[in-house]
Each structure stands twice: as structure tokens, then as C-alpha cells.
Design a protein around this motif. Structure first.
Motif, PDB file in Angstrom:
ATOM      1  N   HIS A 124       0.833  -1.212   0.000  1.00  9.16           N
ATOM      2  CA  HIS A 124       0.000   0.000   0.000  1.00  9.16           C
ATOM      3  C   HIS A 124       0.864   1.257   0.000  1.00  9.16           C
ATOM      4  N   ALA A 125       1.993   1.209   0.710  1.00 13.69           N
ATOM      5  CA  ALA A 125       2.866   2.378   0.819  1.00 13.69           C
ATOM      6  C   ALA A 125       3.696   2.608  -0.437  1.00 13.69           C
ATOM      7  N   VAL A 126       4.143   1.536  -1.079  1.00 12.44           N
ATOM      8  CA  VAL A 126       5.080   1.704  -2.196  1.00 12.44           C
ATOM      9  C   VAL A 126       4.388   1.827  -3.551  1.00 12.44           C
ATOM     10  N   LEU A 127       3.193   1.288  -3.701  1.00 13.92           N
ATOM     11  CA  LEU A 127       2.552   1.309  -5.021  1.00 13.92           C
ATOM     12  C   LEU A 127       2.351   2.722  -5.590  1.00 13.92           C
ATOM     13  N   PRO A 128       1.992   3.720  -4.784  1.00 13.82           N
ATOM     14  CA  PRO A 128       1.881   5.065  -5.360  1.00 13.82           C
ATOM     15  C   PRO A 128       3.193   5.546  -5.983  1.00 13.82           C
ATOM     16  N   TYR A 129       4.314   5.195  -5.391  1.00 12.02           N
ATOM     17  CA  TYR A 129       5.614   5.575  -5.956  1.00 12.02           C
ATOM     18  C   TYR A 129       5.888   4.793  -7.236  1.00 12.02           C
ATOM     19  N   PHE A 130       5.584   3.520  -7.236  1.00 18.10           N
ATOM     20  CA  PHE A 130       5.770   2.713  -8.445  1.00 18.10           C
ATOM     21  C   PHE A 130       4.933   3.261  -9.593  1.00 18.10           C
ATOM     22  N   LYS A 131       3.682   3.628  -9.299  1.00 17.16           N
ATOM     23  CA  LYS A 131       2.813   4.141 -10.358  1.00 17.16           C
ATOM     24  C   LYS A 131       3.277   5.521 -10.825  1.00 17.16           C
ATOM     25  N   TYR A 132       3.783   6.317  -9.915  1.00 12.20           N
ATOM     26  CA  TYR A 132       4.344   7.618 -10.292  1.00 12.20           C
ATOM     27  C   TYR A 132       5.543   7.423 -11.227  1.00 12.20           C
ATOM     28  N   GLN A 133       6.373   6.437 -10.916  1.00 11.99           N
ATOM     29  CA  GLN A 133       7.556   6.139 -11.732  1.00 11.99           C
ATOM     30  C   GLN A 133       7.198   5.326 -12.988  1.00 11.99           C
ATOM     31  N   GLN A 134       6.011   4.685 -12.937  1.00 17.88           N
ATOM     32  CA  GLN A 134       5.543   3.753 -13.961  1.00 17.88           C
ATOM     33  C   GLN A 134       6.404   2.496 -14.034  1.00 17.88           C
ATOM     34  N   ARG A 135       7.060   2.181 -12.926  1.00 13.38           N
ATOM     35  CA  ARG A 135       7.856   0.958 -12.865  1.00 13.38           C
ATOM     36  C   ARG A 135       8.242   0.664 -11.415  1.00 13.38           C
ATOM     37  N   GLY A 136       8.570  -0.592 -11.162  1.00 16.96           N
ATOM     38  CA  GLY A 136       9.011  -1.002  -9.831  1.00 16.96           C
ATOM     39  C   GLY A 136       8.787  -2.494  -9.647  1.00 16.96           C
ATOM     40  N   ILE A 137       9.500  -3.080  -8.698  1.00 17.52           N
ATOM     41  CA  ILE A 137       9.386  -4.516  -8.435  1.00 17.52           C
ATOM     42  C   ILE A 137       9.088  -4.717  -6.950  1.00 17.52           C
ATOM     43  N   LEU A 138       7.988  -5.384  -6.670  1.00 18.14           N
ATOM     44  CA  LEU A 138       7.604  -5.726  -5.301  1.00 18.14           C
ATOM     45  C   LEU A 138       7.857  -7.221  -5.115  1.00 18.14           C
ATOM     46  N   ILE A 139       8.771  -7.564  -4.200  1.00 16.15           N
ATOM     47  CA  ILE A 139       9.151  -8.952  -3.963  1.00 16.15           C
ATOM     48  C   ILE A 139       8.692  -9.367  -2.569  1.00 16.15           C
ATOM     49  N   ASN A 140       8.005 -10.500  -2.479  1.00 16.17           N
ATOM     50  CA  ASN A 140       7.439 -10.957  -1.220  1.00 16.17           C
ATOM     51  C   ASN A 140       8.039 -12.289  -0.791  1.00 16.17           C
ATOM     52  N   ASN A 141       8.672 -12.297   0.370  1.00 16.67           N
ATOM     53  CA  ASN A 141       9.182 -13.536   0.949  1.00 16.67           C
ATOM     54  C   ASN A 141       8.028 -14.212   1.689  1.00 16.67           C
ATOM     55  N   ILE A 142       7.315 -15.108   1.003  1.00 15.48           N
ATOM     56  CA  ILE A 142       6.156 -15.770   1.604  1.00 15.48           C
ATOM     57  C   ILE A 142       6.550 -17.101   2.229  1.00 15.48           C
ATOM     58  N   SER A 143       7.431 -17.838   1.589  1.00  9.19           N
ATOM     59  CA  SER A 143       7.906 -19.159   2.018  1.00  9.19           C
ATOM     60  C   SER A 143       6.909 -20.242   1.624  1.00  9.19           C
ATOM     61  N   LYS A 160       0.339 -16.795   5.904  1.00  7.63           N
ATOM     62  CA  LYS A 160       1.029 -17.162   4.667  1.00  7.63           C
ATOM     63  C   LYS A 160       0.046 -17.552   3.566  1.00  7.63           C
ATOM     64  N   PHE A 161      -0.991 -18.326   3.918  1.00  3.91           N
ATOM     65  CA  PHE A 161      -2.004 -18.672   2.921  1.00  3.91           C
ATOM     66  C   PHE A 161      -2.699 -17.403   2.429  1.00  3.91           C
ATOM     67  N   ALA A 162      -2.978 -16.474   3.346  1.00  8.20           N
ATOM     68  CA  ALA A 162      -3.667 -15.236   2.978  1.00  8.20           C
ATOM     69  C   ALA A 162      -2.794 -14.367   2.079  1.00  8.20           C
ATOM     70  N   HIS A 181       6.049  -5.053 -11.353  1.00  9.80           N
ATOM     71  CA  HIS A 181       6.050  -6.502 -11.182  1.00  9.80           C
ATOM     72  C   HIS A 181       5.849  -6.873  -9.713  1.00  9.80           C
ATOM     73  N   VAL A 182       5.088  -7.919  -9.475  1.00 11.29           N
ATOM     74  CA  VAL A 182       4.927  -8.498  -8.142  1.00 11.29           C
ATOM     75  C   VAL A 182       5.455  -9.921  -8.204  1.00 11.29           C
ATOM     76  N   VAL A 183       6.451 -10.213  -7.372  1.00  7.76           N
ATOM     77  CA  VAL A 183       7.112 -11.520  -7.370  1.00  7.76           C
ATOM     78  C   VAL A 183       6.930 -12.168  -6.000  1.00  7.76           C
ATOM     79  N   ASP A 184       6.389 -13.370  -5.983  1.00 12.88           N
ATOM     80  CA  ASP A 184       6.214 -14.112  -4.732  1.00 12.88           C
ATOM     81  C   ASP A 184       7.252 -15.217  -4.647  1.00 12.88           C
ATOM     82  N   LEU A 185       7.972 -15.264  -3.529  1.00 12.55           N
ATOM     83  CA  LEU A 185       9.007 -16.268  -3.314  1.00 12.55           C
ATOM     84  C   LEU A 185       8.524 -17.274  -2.278  1.00 12.55           C
ATOM     85  N   PHE A 186       8.470 -18.532  -2.673  1.00 16.07           N
ATOM     86  CA  PHE A 186       8.029 -19.610  -1.783  1.00 16.07           C
ATOM     87  C   PHE A 186       9.227 -20.506  -1.495  1.00 16.07           C
ATOM     88  N   SER A 187      10.047 -20.084  -0.566  1.00 23.09           N
ATOM     89  CA  SER A 187      11.286 -20.813  -0.292  1.00 23.09           C
ATOM     90  C   SER A 187      11.042 -22.021   0.602  1.00 23.09           C
TER      91      SER A 187
END
Length: 330
Positions: A124-143, A160-162, A181-187
Motif C-alpha cells: 500500500h505504501a510503495v505502489l503510489p511511488y511505483f505508479k508515479y515512476q511507472q515501474r518497480g518490483i515488489l518482492i514478497n518472501n512468503i515461504s 502465509k495462505f492469505a 512486477h509483483v514476485v512471490d518467493l516460496f522458499s
């Protein structure tokens, strides 16, 4: 290949220890500008010094991800530092172990507030900046906890399921933003100090699962996701194997998980109950690894990869057989 990491502003939550600390150091070696966030300012300052010793710049922003105003401050500070945010790594997480009804309700709430709402707050905090820049990568360590339930860790599993569901929905929202881009990492299970920092109401000493990977695999996955963003990655061959196991036989996998956990708790040494780092940061084991043995050895890793392929083949056979059966029924 050209180094596309150097000079990138990369926010990392939960950076004071474990996977977060490993990610920061790994990317700093390639010249990234890490923005280090967690509740433990002293540990962050120490990490920032290590990053600067590698020849790069680093910014420390003490942050509590359960406080949305704190997360918004983190995003604002990161953007104002270099005029952009290239990557945001949601990594801060906690664990609470114990029988569901015996764990204080506030502890369950804190796990959800950190692991689930903390990641949502970051997005929620970073998406406005990504949209302003028109680019960005959000990476989630979900496991792999996003697919594999953890008995005696109900709130952890819920979070984690949520997360998996939330970020799938968010990806659908962002289809008109091709450079966000939104990247989910399931380590697989990682050898980090997180198990030592956990809230523990089992009455027994907690130890990681027998097969653990060096958190470096998570750092490598983050780097790969920056260079070549894709929706999901599964660091560690065991991760995909666990996912496929649950997909093929969910009830059996869940029962086996519960059985193994009960067997371990029955044999483990006694320990006093503790809230761990749920409500306050801790000042011990602020390092990258938890020094758990054994790690995954190359031979075992090859076997796990082979097992994952066999499991995948099993799913294919199951699906084909199911289609044939449905034709006969008609």
C-alpha cells in the motif's frame, strides 16, 4: 551480462537478521543502495556499516511494519533519499508456536499484524511511488508456508495462505502496468535465527525442520527476480516438492505434518514460554544464519529435484486419468 543491480534503491523490511540481512549484503556486493528497515536500529546500523564497507551506500530507517504510518515513513524516506524506489522486498516476519487455544490471543493477532498486514502495508505504501515512476518490483518472501500448513503455528499458516491470495489479487489489478512486477518467493525452510526469536508456547525447545537451506538461496532468488521478474519462484528444490505433495494429497500431507510435529515435541527438551520478538525486538542472534545442521547437501538436493519432477509427473497422470474417467461417466 550488464550488472542491473548497481545503483538500484532497494527497500528491505526485516533486514536486521536472517534472510533480510543476507539479502542486503548480497545485493550490496553488486552495488545496490539498500534501505534497511526493522525495529532494531542498532542491528541496522551495524549492517549499514557492513554494506558501506562493500563500497556502496545504505540508508537506515527504523520501522515497525505493524504501524502503517511507520511503513509510509519508510517509503517516503527511501524515495526522498535518491528520488526513486526501484525494488521493495517484503521480508519482515514472526513465528508463534503452540497449541492454538493455549497461545494468548494477542500473540495470534500480532502474527497476523506482522506477517499479513505488514506485507499489505508495504504494498500500500510503495505502489503510489511505483505508479508515479511507472515501474518497480515488489518482492514478497512468503515461504512454502503459503502452501504447506504448519501445525501448532496456526496464525503463521493463516498469514502465509492469505498472502498468497492477496498478492494474486493484486497482480490482477496491476495488469495494465506492464513495468510494475509483483514476485512471490516460496522458499524451502531456511537456516535463520528466526526460530530462536519465535514466540514459543509449546513448552519445548524449538528447532527448524531437518532439511534447511542457507538463506543465501533467498538472496539469490531476490537478485534473479530483479534481473528477470516473474510471478513466482521456489528457492530450494524441497519447496516445490512440498507444494506438489500438498497438491496431490492435501489431507495426507497435513496429517503427516501434524504427526511429525507431535513426535518432535514429545521428544524435545522442556522450555519456558516466551513471547519472543512478537511485541519487542530482541538483542541476540542478529545474524544471517541460525547455524542449524544439517544443511541440504548437493546429493540430497539432486534427489529432491528428482522427487519434484516425479511428483509433477504424478499430477499429470492423475489429471489425465481424471479426464478419462469423466469422459466414461458422461
Amino acid at each position: 551480462m550488464e550488472n542491473q543491480i548497481a545503483g538500484k534503491v532497494i527497500v528491505i523490511t526485516g533486514a536486521s537478521s536472517g534472510a533480510g540481512r543476507t539479502i542486503a549484503l548480497h545485493l550490496a556486493q553488486d552495488g545496490a543502495f539498500p534501505v534497511l528497515a526493522s525495529r532494531n536500529e542498532a542491528a541496522l546500523e551495524e549492517l549499514a556499516t557492513e554494506c558501506r564497507d562493500l563500497g556502496t551506500k545504505a540508508l537506515v530507517v527504523p520501522t515497525d511494519v505493524t504501524d502503517h504510518s511507520s511503513v509510509r515513513h519508510l517509503a517516503r524516506a527511501a524515495f526522498e533519499w535518491k528520488g526513486r524506489i526501484d525494488v521493495w522486498v517484503n521480508n519482515a516476519g514472526v513465528l508463534a508456536a503452540g497449541a492454538f487455544e493455549k497461545m494468548p490471543w494477542e500473540n495470534h493477532q500480532r502474527v497476523i499484524a506482522t506477517n499479513l498486514l505488514g506485507y499489505m502495508s508495504g504494498a500500500h505504501a510503495v505502489l503510489p511511488y511505483f505508479k508515479y515512476q511507472q515501474r518497480g518490483i515488489l518482492i514478497n518472501n512468503i515461504s512454502i508456508g503459503g502452501f504447506l500448513p504448519v501445525p501448532f503455528g496456526g496464525a503463521y499458516s493463516a498469514s502465509k495462505f492469505a498472502l498468497r491470495g492477496f498478492f494474486e489479487a493484486l497482480k490482477g489489478e496491476l495488469t495494465s502496468w506492464p513495468h510494475i512486477h509483483v514476485v512471490d518467493l516460496f522458499s524451502a525452510f531456511l537456516d535463520t535465527p528466526g526460530i530462536h526469536h519465535a514466540s514459543n508456547y509449546t513448552g519445548k525447545v524449538l528447532k527448524p525442520a531437518p532439511l534447511v537451506y542457507d538463506p543465501l538461496i533467498m538472496a539469490q532468488a531476490v537478485k534473479a527476480s530483479i534481473l528477470h521478474p516473474k510471478s513466482t519462484r521456489y528457492p530450494g528444490a524441497a519447496s516445490l516438492l512440498f507444494k506438489l505433495s500438498h497438491a496431490i494429497a492435501p489431507e495426507l500431507t497435513t496429517k503427516l505434518s501434524g504427526l511429525l510435529m507431535k513426535m518432535y515435541l514429545k521428544r524435545a527438551k522442556k522450555a519456558s514460554s516466551t513471547d519472543g520478538n512478537l511485541f519487542n525486538t530482541v538483542n541476540f542472534a542478529m545474524c544471517t544464519n541460525g547455524n542449524t545442521k544439517p544443511h541440504i547437501k548437493p546429493g540430497i538436493r539432486r534427489l529432491l529435484k528428482a522427487g519434484a519432477l516425479l511428483a509433477g509427473a504424478g499430477i499429470a497422470v492423475y489429471l489425465i486419468a481424471g479426464k478419462k474417467t469423466s469422459r466414461h461417466v458422461r
